[in-house]
Design an enzyme around this catalytic site. Structure first.
Site, PDB file in Angstrom:
ATOM      1  N   GLU A 149      -5.398  -6.501  -6.413  1.00  0.00           N
ATOM      2  CA  GLU A 149      -5.535  -7.625  -7.339  1.00  0.00           C
ATOM      3  C   GLU A 149      -6.809  -8.445  -7.131  1.00  0.00           C
ATOM      4  O   GLU A 149      -7.469  -8.833  -8.100  1.00  0.00           O
ATOM      5  CB  GLU A 149      -4.298  -8.518  -7.249  1.00  0.00           C
ATOM      6  CG  GLU A 149      -3.065  -7.964  -7.946  1.00  0.00           C
ATOM      7  CD  GLU A 149      -2.343  -6.905  -7.130  1.00  0.00           C
ATOM      8  OE1 GLU A 149      -1.340  -6.372  -7.625  1.00  0.00           O
ATOM      9  OE2 GLU A 149      -2.784  -6.588  -5.996  1.00  0.00           O
TER      10      GLU A 149
ATOM     11  N   GLU B 195       3.988  -3.758  -4.246  1.00  0.00           N
ATOM     12  CA  GLU B 195       4.830  -4.957  -4.255  1.00  0.00           C
ATOM     13  C   GLU B 195       6.312  -4.591  -4.355  1.00  0.00           C
ATOM     14  O   GLU B 195       7.144  -5.165  -3.654  1.00  0.00           O
ATOM     15  CB  GLU B 195       4.399  -5.883  -5.389  1.00  0.00           C
ATOM     16  CG  GLU B 195       2.973  -6.379  -5.193  1.00  0.00           C
ATOM     17  CD  GLU B 195       2.710  -7.732  -5.798  1.00  0.00           C
ATOM     18  OE1 GLU B 195       2.676  -8.725  -5.033  1.00  0.00           O
ATOM     19  OE2 GLU B 195       2.530  -7.798  -7.036  1.00  0.00           O
TER      20      GLU B 195
END
Length: 271
Positions: free
Chosen positions: A145, A125
């Protein structure tokens, strides 16, 4: 308390290499998982780079052959936040961690990522907030995730599809599987794959090429690319003229033309 801007913290090393500021995630025993000292150091590093006109680029890398394995939720929730005033810093600015991760802050200086080893979850990210990306051939990427029943809230559901083809973005987001450096290069997430241990050297090589250019022009070009990304072509072209035309009136532009005519390296002074 909580880190002096530009000097680093126990988990974030700051180094000056010529006109490049090198920020190193320095917690290799924990695979450089994001901790309060690291996040505070990162944010202060971005601010320090933008505040210093002698710094023309930033390289972001990790120590110990690892880039970043994501967020250390235990460290964020634990008492360690109180050490060094990090809890106070993060309470005073609840958005600090997002700025550190380049979700809510875009440095005006070019940021080059030099990735070795794991660059997953929060690491991938942060990567999406950088401008140019280099990876060692054994580096790995991925957004894990969903495998843990979580959501990649660091910006990936918005940014990734704008940076690589949507089919690749959705596969990465929905499978939660790891990607090799070559796969990441194939999708367009990474620009260069180099032998292991040389990502930082390649990133600094690119930084030196940027540093040799007119700094006002470099910053204006970067700003124009991001600011026009979601505009129509007509609006984007109008914005580009407004952003770029004043550069031609600068002393640096005149120096660039003069140096070219005289066949010598230009000396830029940000004027």
């Amino acid at each position: 308390m909580g880190g002096t801007p530009g000097t680093g913290t126990e988990h974030l090393t700051v180094e000056r290499v010529g006109a490049t500021l090198v920020l190193t995630l320095n917690r290799p025993a924990a695979k450089n998982a994001l901790s309060p000292p690291m996040l505070v150091g990162l944010y202060d590093g971005w601010l320090a780079a933008d505040a210093d006109d002698d710094i023309r680029s930033v390289v972001l890398t990790g120590a110990g052959g690892v880039f970043c394995a994501g967020m250390d939720l235990k460290a964020l929730a634990g008492d360690g936040m109180a050490e060094g005033g990090y809890r106070d810093r993060m309470k005073a600015d609840p958005d600090l961690h997002w700025k550190a991760m380049l979700r809510h802050y875009r440095p005006r200086k070019p940021v080059i990522a030099a990735v070795e080893g794991p660059c997953v979850a929060g690491g991938t990210e942060i990567l999406q907030g950088t401008d140019i990306r280099v990876a060692g051939e054994s580096a790995t990427f991925g957004l894990f995730e969903v495998r843990r029943g979580l959501f990649p809230i660091g910006g990936s559901t918005v940014r990734l599809q704008r940076q690589i083809p949507r089919t690749h973005a959705l596969e990465m987001l929905l499978t939660g599987r790891p990607y090799t450096a070559r796969e990441a290069e194939h999708t367009g997430l990474i620009g260069h794959v180099v032998p292991d241990g040389t990502a930082r050297a390649k990133a600094l090589e690119i930084a030196e090429q940027i540093n040799a250019c007119g700094p006002l022009a470099v910053e204006a070009v970067k700003a124009s690319v991001y600011e026009t990304a979601e505009m129509t072509e007509t609006d984007g072209l109008a914005h580009e003229l407004a952003q770029g035309w004043p550069i031609f009136a600068t002393a640096d532009a005149k120096e660039g033309a003069k140096a070219f005519a005289e066949k010598r390296p230009p000396v830029y002074r940000r004027t």
